[in-house]
Design a protein around this motif. Structure first.
Motif, mmCIF file in Angstrom:
data_model
loop_
_atom_site.group_PDB
_atom_site.id
_atom_site.type_symbol
_atom_site.label_atom_id
_atom_site.label_comp_id
_atom_site.label_asym_id
_atom_site.label_seq_id
_atom_site.Cartn_x
_atom_site.Cartn_y
_atom_site.Cartn_z
ATOM 1 N N ALA A 39 0.834 -1.208 0.000
ATOM 2 C CA ALA A 39 0.000 0.000 0.000
ATOM 3 C C ALA A 39 0.865 1.253 0.000
ATOM 4 C CB ALA A 39 -0.927 -0.010 1.215
ATOM 5 N N GLU A 40 1.997 1.194 0.696
ATOM 6 C CA GLU A 40 2.892 2.348 0.758
ATOM 7 C C GLU A 40 3.603 2.581 -0.574
ATOM 8 O OE1 GLU A 40 7.201 3.487 2.780
ATOM 9 O OE2 GLU A 40 6.002 1.861 3.648
ATOM 10 N N ARG A 41 4.093 1.491 -1.193
ATOM 11 C CA ARG A 41 4.895 1.634 -2.416
ATOM 12 C C ARG A 41 4.035 1.694 -3.673
ATOM 13 N NH1 ARG A 41 9.607 -2.493 -2.775
ATOM 14 N NH2 ARG A 41 10.244 -0.955 -4.330
ATOM 15 N N GLY A 42 2.897 1.002 -3.667
ATOM 16 C CA GLY A 42 1.983 1.069 -4.788
ATOM 17 C C GLY A 42 2.306 0.106 -5.907
ATOM 18 N N PHE A 43 1.336 -0.062 -6.796
ATOM 19 C CA PHE A 43 1.496 -0.932 -7.951
ATOM 20 C C PHE A 43 2.467 -0.281 -8.932
ATOM 21 C CE2 PHE A 43 -0.022 -3.092 -11.847
ATOM 22 C CZ PHE A 43 0.035 -4.402 -11.381
ATOM 23 N N PRO A 44 3.304 -1.065 -9.622
ATOM 24 C CA PRO A 44 4.311 -0.489 -10.516
ATOM 25 C C PRO A 44 3.722 0.461 -11.566
ATOM 26 C CG PRO A 44 4.722 -2.816 -10.202
ATOM 27 C CD PRO A 44 3.404 -2.530 -9.546
ATOM 28 N N SER A 45 4.397 1.554 -11.773
ATOM 29 C CA SER A 45 4.000 2.544 -12.773
ATOM 30 C C SER A 45 5.254 3.063 -13.476
ATOM 31 C CB SER A 45 3.252 3.713 -12.116
ATOM 32 O OG SER A 45 4.137 4.439 -11.267
ATOM 33 N N LYS A 46 5.067 3.894 -14.471
ATOM 34 C CA LYS A 46 6.207 4.406 -15.240
ATOM 35 C C LYS A 46 7.108 5.316 -14.415
ATOM 36 C CE LYS A 46 3.549 8.235 -17.259
ATOM 37 N NZ LYS A 46 3.079 8.833 -18.517
ATOM 38 N N LYS A 47 6.668 5.709 -13.226
ATOM 39 C CA LYS A 47 7.515 6.521 -12.360
ATOM 40 C C LYS A 47 8.642 5.702 -11.738
ATOM 41 C CE LYS A 47 3.826 9.774 -11.138
ATOM 42 N NZ LYS A 47 3.030 10.375 -10.029
ATOM 43 N N MET A 48 8.508 4.370 -11.749
ATOM 44 C CA MET A 48 9.555 3.500 -11.231
ATOM 45 C C MET A 48 10.536 3.208 -12.357
ATOM 46 S SD MET A 48 7.287 0.846 -8.932
ATOM 47 C CE MET A 48 6.170 1.452 -7.654
ATOM 48 N N GLU A 49 11.819 3.370 -12.093
ATOM 49 C CA GLU A 49 12.847 3.278 -13.127
ATOM 50 C C GLU A 49 12.815 1.941 -13.859
ATOM 51 O OE1 GLU A 49 16.000 3.902 -15.664
ATOM 52 O OE2 GLU A 49 14.808 5.340 -14.520
ATOM 53 N N GLN A 135 12.370 -14.037 3.605
ATOM 54 C CA GLN A 135 13.488 -13.399 4.299
ATOM 55 C C GLN A 135 13.965 -12.127 3.599
ATOM 56 O OE1 GLN A 135 14.715 -14.609 7.374
ATOM 57 N NE2 GLN A 135 12.797 -15.741 7.084
ATOM 58 N N THR A 136 13.385 -11.806 2.453
ATOM 59 C CA THR A 136 13.801 -10.630 1.684
ATOM 60 C C THR A 136 13.199 -9.355 2.265
ATOM 61 O OG1 THR A 136 13.906 -11.991 -0.312
ATOM 62 C CG2 THR A 136 13.839 -9.619 -0.616
ATOM 63 N N ASP A 137 13.993 -8.295 2.272
ATOM 64 C CA ASP A 137 13.513 -6.985 2.708
ATOM 65 C C ASP A 137 12.549 -6.443 1.650
ATOM 66 O OD1 ASP A 137 13.069 -4.407 3.533
ATOM 67 O OD2 ASP A 137 15.179 -3.908 3.853
ATOM 68 N N LEU A 138 11.276 -6.342 1.993
ATOM 69 C CA LEU A 138 10.269 -5.930 1.015
ATOM 70 C C LEU A 138 10.469 -4.504 0.518
ATOM 71 C CD1 LEU A 138 7.058 -7.531 2.589
ATOM 72 C CD2 LEU A 138 8.398 -8.361 0.654
ATOM 73 N N GLN A 139 11.142 -3.682 1.302
ATOM 74 C CA GLN A 139 11.379 -2.310 0.867
ATOM 75 C C GLN A 139 12.435 -2.235 -0.232
ATOM 76 O OE1 GLN A 139 9.718 0.290 1.555
ATOM 77 N NE2 GLN A 139 8.607 -0.093 3.450
ATOM 78 N N LYS A 140 13.245 -3.297 -0.365
ATOM 79 C CA LYS A 140 14.334 -3.286 -1.330
ATOM 80 C C LYS A 140 14.047 -4.143 -2.555
ATOM 81 C CE LYS A 140 17.867 -2.420 2.195
ATOM 82 N NZ LYS A 140 19.123 -2.915 2.828
ATOM 83 N N THR A 141 12.880 -4.745 -2.610
ATOM 84 C CA THR A 141 12.531 -5.575 -3.760
ATOM 85 C C THR A 141 11.375 -4.946 -4.520
ATOM 86 O OG1 THR A 141 11.002 -6.921 -2.433
ATOM 87 C CG2 THR A 141 13.282 -7.685 -2.594
ATOM 88 N N ASP A 142 10.997 -5.580 -5.608
ATOM 89 C CA ASP A 142 9.888 -5.087 -6.408
ATOM 90 C C ASP A 142 8.588 -5.140 -5.595
ATOM 91 O OD1 ASP A 142 9.273 -4.550 -9.507
ATOM 92 O OD2 ASP A 142 7.596 -5.645 -8.615
ATOM 93 N N PRO A 143 7.708 -4.155 -5.734
ATOM 94 C CA PRO A 143 6.460 -4.162 -4.947
ATOM 95 C C PRO A 143 5.565 -5.359 -5.218
ATOM 96 C CG PRO A 143 6.468 -2.379 -6.573
ATOM 97 C CD PRO A 143 7.853 -2.911 -6.505
#
Length: 462
Positions: A39-49, A135-143
């Protein structure tokens, strides 16, 4: 919050009590943490590199159905004829995100290997699963990894004990069988203990053409001196969306080999992340994509050299025809203390029309000074001199093009270590190239035409 992000959050809020494993506080906590991150990061959009070339929000439907209970057992061979058959594998199936079985959700082999449902494995071996799951950090992976963790249904669990070398390859068939517009999310976990080895063949396919959305995550944990060969084949219908994440963690002297082939795609995105966490870990990553018409394939490959004396090699090749689009984004990260790193990355592509498009971005990020690293990318057409040479030997232009394309593509297939699988894929690459990428109206084979070919011979003329 974009509409699809809101749809996923609302679906979680509505269905949280009915999600598989909801009665377990540990799994419920994993899901709640994941939906908050999503919810914080959102679904992928063109704003993500990494999504700017063709973001998902332009392709998903407004709503999807969810299947929170498995279908009744049906033998997979009754509903699906695998194109990679007769290769001597031990086959297990996932149908619409659920592990399919007749007698028991878990199979424990005489050598101690465990294969079966991830949910069943959590109930029977909770500490083993907890140690390696999510075990993956969700903030550092794809949403979309967070979206999967929040709403996954089931998946395949494989555990190979210490010093066990599994001779017979395991084949995982991941099928979309429903005619509904489903959002399918399975979570697979593969754990190899010290000195263990395994070959896994992963097939993504569809039974019906439809607008399904599959978002899979496969986590691989390799202990000291473990070896895993991972082969993936994708053959999806033109309206489907397939997002496939593979996340690998390697300890010292572990080896991971990946070889992925995309034959047909609607919208396919393969995300492979390999973490070399201890000295002398090794990764060999190969990929081949053959796309035409309006298909789209995206390969996102990341290798993180987090320890000294680790090695990695990447070689991805693509052939793009008609108005198809391919994207390759390769990233090698060498940490500050990862001295004596050896890392190579290559992406080679051939376009067959002016309308075909390829984007490629090999990238090195190096913080150590004692390294051997290189990267390169090429996008071009078939070599005119090579075509002329073949034609001067009496080979027609169409066949000459097919031969050159096959020679280009088959280098990736040659890295497959399972001989029977290598032969099957060689045949499939030939058919794919001959039948659709360079279809010849005069060819009597018509590889893309399923109709039987009958030759009427007038014996009196012989």
């Amino acid at each position: 919050m974009i509409p699809f992000t809101q749809f996923i959050v609302d679906a979680f809020d509505k269905n949280a009590p009915h999600l598989p494993g909801s009665e377990n506080s540990y799994i419920s906590a994993l899901r709640k943490k994941a939906i908050d991150v999503f919810a914080e990061r959102g679904f992928p959009s063109k704003k993500m590199e990494t999504w700017r070339h063709r973001p998902m929000d332009q392709h998903v439907a407004e709503k999807y159905a969810f299947q929170f209970a498995p279908d009744s057992f049906i033998p997979v061979e009754k509903i699906f004829k695998c194109k990679i058959d007769n290769i001597g594998t031990n086959t297990f199936a996932l149908l619409n995100g659920w592990y399919s079985y007749q007698h028991s959700p878990l199979t424990i082999f005489p050598n101690g290997m465990i294969v079966g449902s991830l949910l069943a494995a959590f109930e029977q071996f909770p500490e083993l699963v907890k140690t390696h799951l999510a075990q993956t950090d969700l903030q550092k992976t794809d949403p979309l990894v967070a979206m999967n963790q929040a709403l996954f249904t089931d998946g395949l669990f494989i555990y190979v004990p210490e010093n066990i070398h599994v001779e017979q390859p395991i084949q995982m068939i991941n099928l979309a069988t429903s005619k509904e517009q489903l959002l399918i999310q399975s979570r697979n976990l593969i754990v190899l203990d010290k000195n263990a080895s395994l070959s896994l063949i992963h097939c993504n396919d569809s039974v019906h053409d439809g607008k399904s959305f599959t978002n899979n995550v496969t986590e691989v944990s390799l202990n000291e001196n473990a070896t895993m060969n991972y082969y993936k084949m994708e053959n999806k219908d033109p309206d489907s969306l397939l997002i496939d994440h593979v996340i690998v963690d390697e300890k010292s002297h572990a080896t991971f080999l990946s070889n992925a082939t995309t034959f047909n795609a609607g919208y396919v995105r393969n995300m492979l992340t390999v973490n070399l966490n201890e000295p002398f870990a090794d990764a060999k990553l190969y990929g081949l994509y053959l796309v035409d018409k309006k298909q789209y394939v995206d390969n996102q490959v990341s290798v993180n050299h987090n320890a000294t004396d680790c090695t990695s090699k990447q070689l991805y090749k693509g052939v793009v025809d008609d108005e198809a689009v391919a994207n390759f984004n390769g990233h090698i990260l060498v940490a500050q203390d990862a001295q004596r790193t050896t890392a190579f990355q290559t992406n080679r592509n051939i376009t067959l029309t002016d309308e075909a498009r390829i984007m490629t971005k090999p990238f090195l990020e190096i913080y150590a000074d004692d390294v051997q690293c290189s990267h390169g990318a090429t996008v071009g057409q078939l070599n005119d001199d090579a075509l002329f040479y073949l034609r001067s030997r009496g080979i027609c232009e169409r066949n000459a093009r097919v031969l050159l394309l096959y020679a280009f593509a088959n280098e990736i297939v040659d890295y497959i270590e399972i001989e029977s699988l290598r032969h099957r894929l060689t045949d499939m690459v030939k058919k794919r190239i001959s039948g659709e990428l360079t279809h010849c109206d005069q060819c009597v084979l018509h590889c893309s035409d399923p109709k039987e070919i009958i030759f009427n011979i007038d014996v009196s003329k012989i």
